[in-house]
Design an enzyme around this catalytic site. Sequence first.
Site, PDB file in Angstrom:
ATOM      1  N   ARG A  42      41.471  15.304  25.816  1.00 23.16           N
ATOM      2  CA  ARG A  42      40.177  14.648  25.701  1.00 23.16           C
ATOM      3  C   ARG A  42      40.072  13.468  26.649  1.00 23.16           C
ATOM      4  O   ARG A  42      38.992  12.994  26.946  1.00 23.16           O
ATOM      5  CB  ARG A  42      39.960  14.156  24.256  1.00 23.16           C
ATOM      6  N   ASP A  72      42.312  37.256  43.154  1.00 22.03           N
ATOM      7  CA  ASP A  72      43.172  38.188  42.435  1.00 22.03           C
ATOM      8  C   ASP A  72      44.655  38.016  42.730  1.00 22.03           C
ATOM      9  O   ASP A  72      45.464  37.974  41.831  1.00 22.03           O
ATOM     10  CB  ASP A  72      42.781  39.638  42.725  1.00 22.03           C
ATOM     11  N   HIS A  77      49.093  35.861  40.340  1.00 20.74           N
ATOM     12  CA  HIS A  77      47.825  36.447  39.943  1.00 20.74           C
ATOM     13  C   HIS A  77      46.848  35.309  39.684  1.00 20.74           C
ATOM     14  O   HIS A  77      46.996  34.580  38.707  1.00 20.74           O
ATOM     15  CB  HIS A  77      48.041  37.300  38.692  1.00 20.74           C
ATOM     16  N   LYS A 117      37.883  34.626  36.247  1.00 19.27           N
ATOM     17  CA  LYS A 117      38.302  33.898  37.447  1.00 19.27           C
ATOM     18  C   LYS A 117      37.417  34.266  38.642  1.00 19.27           C
ATOM     19  O   LYS A 117      36.931  33.403  39.352  1.00 19.27           O
ATOM     20  CB  LYS A 117      39.763  34.237  37.807  1.00 19.27           C
TER      21      LYS A 117
END
Lengths: 90, 323
Positions: B247, B181, B142, B163
């Site tokens: 980071r 999808d 998915h 998405k």
Amino acid sequence: MKMTEKMPVINKLGLHLRAAAELVKTANKFKSQIFIHHGVQNVNAKSLMGLMTLAAAKGTELEFSAEGDDAKEALAAIQQLLANKFGEKE
Amino acid sequence: MKKISVESFFQQSKERLRLSPLVEEGMTDRFIVTVDINRMGMALTGYLKWFPYERLQILGKTEIHYLRTLKPAQRKKILATLLSYRLPCIVLTHKMKSPAELIAEAQRRKIPLFATPTPTTKFVSEISVYLEEEFAPETTIHGTLLDVYGVGILILGDSGIGKSECALDLVERGHRLVADDLVYIKRLANRILMGSRSEIIKHHMEIRGLGIINIESLFGVGAIRDKKRIELIIRLEEWDNRKEYDRLGLTPSTHRIFDVEIPMFLIPVRPGRNLAVIIEVAAMNHRLMKLGYFTAQEFADRVSRMMAEETSRAHSPRLKGKK
């Protein structure tokens, strides 16, 4: 909590576009992750396009699995929807 | 176990492998069940103790020349024996002419027989590529797959995280959509993960509030691709204040699909964050890395180097004296 249940598609047209949209709407009411297994496929019940690839005609048995706090309620609601033929006449 | 009917094998690869049918009977009810192939050589001499009959059978120059040395009766007998096995099909390579007995026996047993002008070794390598691809392990996931600056990026994340919207944004910026999808993934040789779309969905997308749209007709063929190798994964996640996000980018995490580890970035989503730009930059950064330029590491090294210079300058007596 993870639950699995097999349910048949009983309406005449099978899991067509509008029916699939109803299923997506129902699935999205719940927090649980809901998946449908059919053959080698495993699709997310909250995504319309995925459902379309199942091409599930009348009489197809789909295996729903739900994982999350409201898994039981989610499966019950889906079962109701399928039993009601997605609100269609036949 | 997966099996391919000889019919679909023929339809898919007749042009690519330059196959022409000599015997067409039995194509629909014979199946190729393995990626391996067999040259019939040894079996023709009568050695049947180890005859992998379930594989696609190949008769090359050697085999045909050998068959020609036999007397017709002998030739007929050995071919009748071999073709009594449940063979999927036989391919005659290298422009070889089929002995009449072979065609007759194949017709009688309803075993498909093909001919190709391709020399045997070349044919074996070409058909292996085809079979490897057909028998490659496959799964569905998915997510959304795009080609961004030539990098295959798979976007993962829970339903409703955005998405599709993000993909739409990228398509609008000139990148290409492979699948939305539901992404089909095949694990090919050399640890390649090839992503493609479903034949039913094609390049349709569902955008909440708009409904179903067709990327191909809206944006043109330039905005789509049929398949693309997956090289990078972007996982979208709701911004969690308690969670520490990367980071520095010094130790990229990975996501495993089959037995292949794909570099993955976990990108927290917050209103006002331009995800399309972040994904574009991730793609470019990935290309930089492939070219051997590891930004985070270079930056870390630069800082260390400057610190070292600073320290040595502080300890150098000559400089001290000048002060």
